[in-house]
Each structure stands twice: as structure tokens, then as C-alpha cells.
Design an enzyme around this catalytic site. Structure first.
Site, PDB file in Angstrom:
ATOM      1  N   ASP A  11      35.863  34.617  48.720  1.00 19.10           N
ATOM      2  CA  ASP A  11      36.809  34.243  49.771  1.00 19.10           C
ATOM      3  C   ASP A  11      36.082  33.443  50.832  1.00 19.10           C
ATOM      4  O   ASP A  11      34.988  33.816  51.260  1.00 19.10           O
ATOM      5  CB  ASP A  11      37.432  35.496  50.406  1.00 19.10           C
ATOM      6  CG  ASP A  11      38.497  36.105  49.521  1.00 19.10           C
ATOM      7  OD1 ASP A  11      38.872  35.457  48.519  1.00 19.10           O
ATOM      8  OD2 ASP A  11      38.958  37.227  49.807  1.00 19.10           O
ATOM      9  N   ASP A 130      50.421  35.191  41.321  1.00 16.98           N
ATOM     10  CA  ASP A 130      50.353  36.598  41.712  1.00 16.98           C
ATOM     11  C   ASP A 130      51.665  37.246  41.278  1.00 16.98           C
ATOM     12  O   ASP A 130      52.738  36.756  41.644  1.00 16.98           O
ATOM     13  CB  ASP A 130      50.216  36.739  43.239  1.00 16.98           C
ATOM     14  CG  ASP A 130      48.934  36.102  43.769  1.00 16.98           C
ATOM     15  OD1 ASP A 130      47.982  35.941  42.985  1.00 16.98           O
ATOM     16  OD2 ASP A 130      48.895  35.761  44.967  1.00 16.98           O
TER      17      ASP A 130
END
Lengths: 251, 221
Positions: A11, A130
Site C-alpha cells: 500500500d 472486490d
């Protein structure tokens, strides 16, 4: 024979790696270049950088980071997070990214995938999905799994393939963060239904989970973050274990 | 050897940004990730320039011909700049990478595209029930060229492609993906690799270095 890929995911915020990185041997755990080099040396097959920056400066900062990584790292890497236009992709590829990953922008405007694959080639366009299983149905979610849509995972993935995606990165929101294993049942269905490779994400907790995701989930690649960042699993050990289980890996 | 392209006035172009001592030119004919090749060359201690200038390309010591996107549109770009005529006539070592290698063949099934005709092979699509594109690390074997000096049989390289070159007389490395096919090819001064040496870890960099150190028969010592 083509090998199964192991992909650490980092990230990124404001050009720096954030949370969940615990490498004592790094001089600067927030430096994405140093971390990427370390992963490349430890046997990672690819890297994914997920940018979570929300500021105006985002595009420029990310492009600079991509360039620095590309200068140093000799394995492929994908960049995702907030990519919504041909121009966004152009900047990242020109700075040395090998692939980009597109998520919610594809839901908002599916034609984007046609445009990107026509201009840059399918091989560098990954569509990230997702999804969460709700009342037995796998539904695509947005904003990190918070906002449900009425799109069915399998239909949506098929549509993305038809529009020119080169790869699908499927994160199961039911499994993500649980460390109880990947969503192998859904993955196996997805992998059989599509001709393009599937990257599995969400749920990695131990080495057996990786064996399962390749043998039961029929995934082409497996992505994980914390198990690698916290050194719960060393990539080299993982690959030796996978090879013992008859799975082809690069060692 | 007959040299059609004497290095004359254009030589200075390839030295225009300073440190380009090796005279390495990466053919720039459109979008895509060609920076990675430049960066990999830099990691090896060489410098390369990106160029679409035919004179600069002719004058280079080494030419790298990368692949960009789709065969049909890539050929159109080559034709519009005259590079389709220049590349097959080059006398110095030339390395085609990925689509670059495919475009150096006679024909590609992708967009029914006529290629540069350097290699005596035709490019076809994977059609064996396996995932397409092939993305990831696979092995190269039956290595037959100085391009692979110091590279072991069955070494891993990184590949991303939907079309492939079948094995032929000019094959210098093979890979298996449902079918055994050409992952590297050579004819005289022309080399082609289907894999991405710039993304194939240390082995890839070694192969790239071997190419950059290949003798240039045209060079006046």
C-alpha cells in the site's frame, strides 16, 4: 511449464509504503524502492503497488515513485488505485509500470477497459474486483468492499475479459484480513469460466493456504500483504513448500 | 561485408545526450513501457537513447526494437515513419523484444499483419485451452546462441503474450506452454526474444548484457 506466481502487495500513500510493514533489515521501511528491491531478491515473481493517496498531488507523486521503482527493480510490477483515464495509464506506463490495475472506474464506465486495451494492449490491463458473498451470491463491491453493487462477480469478470482485460485480480471481501485461506470455491469457478489469468487475493494466513489456492482454487497467481510484510511467511520457504506439493514455481 | 549505411554525419545524433558511449538506440515508435529497457541498460552500466530517427538508428552500435501493443497498429506506425524499410537493412546487432521479435517475422495472425520478414517464421495465436495471454515465469531450454552465455538450461524468464512463433530453423531457445515454441530466434545480426529480459531478474539482465557486448561487425576499430 508456466509457473504459479507469488505477488506481495504494497500500500502506497504520498509515495511511501504504509502500514503493515515490519522489516527490521530495512533502513527505511517507508521507502517503496527499498522494499521492492528486497522482495525482488527474496523471490517475489511480481509486485503490486496499491496507491491510497487522496490528494491533488497524487498523480505526480505516484509517477515519481513508479519511475524510481522501475529504475531499480528487475521484476514486473503493477500499479493500481484511483486510475480512471487513458491519461492516468499513459503516465504510469511511460514512467516504467508494467501493468496497471483498474477497479471502481471500470464499474462506473466499463468502456474504459476497451479504450485502455485498444491503446496499450490487454497484457498490461488488470481489472481488480472486490466481491463479497451476500445470501449465496457473489456481488461486486466498491470502495474497499464498503459499497455493494448489483453486479454478479462471474458475469462482471466475464464482461471485463470480453472488453479486453488481460488479467483479473479477485479479492474476496469475506476472506480478506481473516487469515483463514482464500475463497477457493469462487476462484475455481472464476478460473474455469475465464480464459485470462486469475490472481487470487484475500485470506492468506499460512503456507497451506497457498497450496490450496493453486490446487483447489485453480488460481494463476496469489497475492498477499501482511504475511509477507510481517515475515510470517518467507517467499523462498513458501516456494519450496509449493514445489514439494507438486506446484511449479520459480526458485 | 557490404555496408550500405556508412556512418557519417548522423553519428553525432546518437551522442547528443552525453553519456551514450555504446551508441545503443532503443527504437521509439509509440506508447508503452520502453523506459524499463532503458533503465535495465543503465543498471548494466550502459546508456541508451530512445529514438525514432532513421539516421540515428542506422548509425547506432546496437539497436533494440521493443514491442508495443498490437501487431497491426505497430506495423502501421513503423510504415508511417519508414522504419519498416530501415530495420531489415541494419547491419549492426539488433534485438527485438516481445512484439518486436514477432514483427521481425514474415506474418502475424494478430490483425493478419505482414511483418518485416527478417525471420523465416509466422506468428500464430495460442490455441490449446491454456490461459491466454500467457503471463508469468516460464523456462527456456535448448539454448543455442552466445546470447545465452552464462545462462543455464531451464532458466526462468518473464513472458507476457498471446501469440507465439513456432519452432523453426532459426530458433535459439524454446519454451513449453501447451506447445513447444520459439522464445528466442537469431538470423545473422538479428536477434529476437519473446520474453522481457528487462523484467526477467538477474538472468534477464545477463542476456541483455550479452547482447550489448555482442561484436558489431560494422564497427571500425
Amino acid at each position: 511449464m508456466l509457473t504459479k506466481r507469488i505477488i506481495p502487495c504494497l500500500d502506497i500513500k504520498d509515495g511511501r509504503t504504509v502500514k503493515g510493514v515490519n522489516f527490521i533489515d530495512l533502513r527505511d521501511a517507508g521507502d517503496p524502492v527499498e522494499l521492492a528491491e528486497l522482495y525482488a531478491k527474496s523471490g517475489a515473481d511480481e509486485l503490486v503497488f496499491l496507491d491510497i493517496t487522496a490528494t491533488e498531488q497524487k498523480r505526480k507523486t505516484l509517477a515519481e515513485m513508479v519511475r524510481k521503482v522501475a529504475e531499480k527493480v528487475n521484476i514486473p510490477f503493477t500499479v493500481g488505485g484511483g486510475i480512471s483515464s487513458v491519461e492516468d495509464v499513459d503516465i504510469l506506463l511511460k514512467n516504467g509500470a508494467d501493468k496497471v490495475s483498474v477497479n471502481s472506474s471500470a464499474v462506473k464506465r466499463p468502456e474504459l477497459i476497451n479504450e485502455l486495451s485498444a491503446k496499450f494492449g490487454s497484457q498490461c490491463i488488470t481489472v481488480a474486483i472486490d466481491a463479497k458473498q451476500v445470501n449465496g451470491e457473489w456481488l461486486v463491491h466498491l470502495v474497499g468492499g464498503k459499497v455493494p453493487t448489483d453486479l454478479n462477480l462471474f458475469q462482471w469478470a466475464k464482461e471485463m475479459e470480453e472488453r479486453g482485460a488481460g488479467e483479473i485480480l479477485f479479492t474476496s471481501m469475506n476472506n480478506d484480513g481473516t487469515k483463514t485461506g482464500f475463497a477457493n470455491e469462487a476462484l475455481a469457478v472464476l478460473s474455469s469460466a475465464l480464459k485470462i489469468p486469475i490472481i487470487a487475493s484475500g485470506g492468506a494466513g499460512n503456507m497451506q493456504h497457498f497450496t490450496d489456492v493453486f490446487l483447489k482454487g485453480k488460481a494463476d497467481a496469489a497475492l498477499a500483504a501482511s504475511v509477507f510484510h510481517f515475515k510470517e511467511i518467507e517467499i523462498k520457504d513458501l516456494k519450496e513448500e509449493l514445489r514439494r506439493n507438486g506446484i511449479e514455481v520459480r526458485l | 561485408m557490404n555496408n550500405k549505411f556508412q556512418k557519417t554525419s548522423s553519428t553525432s545524433d546518437s551522442y547528443r545526450d552525453g553519456g551514450n558511449k555504446g551508441g545503443i538506440v532503443i527504437v521509439d515508435y509509440g506508447a508503452g513501457n520502453i523506459q524499463s529497457i532503458k533503465f535495465a541498460i543503465k543498471r548494466l552500466g550502459f546508456d541508451a537513447v530512445l529514438s525514432s530517427d532513421t539516421e540515428e538508428i542506422k548509425a547506432a552500435d546496437k539497436v533494440i526494437f521493443p514491442g508495443v501493443g498490437e501487431a497491426g497498429s505497430a506495423m502501421k506506425m513503423l510504415k508511417s515513419t519508414g522504419l519498416d524499410k530501415v530495420i531489415p537493412e541494419l547491419k549492426q546487432p539488433v534485438l527485438g523484444i516481445c512484439l518486436g521479435m514477432q514483427l521481425m517475422c514474415r506474418h502475424s495472425e494478430e490483425g493478419d499483419t505482414e511483418g518485416l520478414g527478417i525471420f523465416h517464421a509466422d506468428v500464430v495465436k495460442f490455441n490449446n485451452g491454456l490461459k491466454v495471454p500467457q503471463i508469468g515465469w516460464n523456462r527456456i531450454y535448448d539454448l543455442k546462441s552466445n546470447l545465452f552465455d552464462g545462462i543455464k538450461e531451464q532458466e526462468f524468464v518473464y513472458l507476457v503474450h498471446s501469440y507465439y512463433v513456432p519452432e523453426c530453423a532459426e530458433t535459439i531457445a524454446s519454451t513449453e506452454y501447451g506447445v513447444e515454441y520459439t522464445t528466442a530466434i537469431q538470423k545473422d545480426n538479428f536477434y529476437g526474444v519473446q520474453f522481457h529480459p528487462e523484467k526477467s531478474s538477474d538472468a534477464g539482465e545477463k542476456i541483455l548484457e550479452n547482447f550489448l557486448k555482442a561484436p558489431n561487425p560494422e564497427k571500425k576499430e
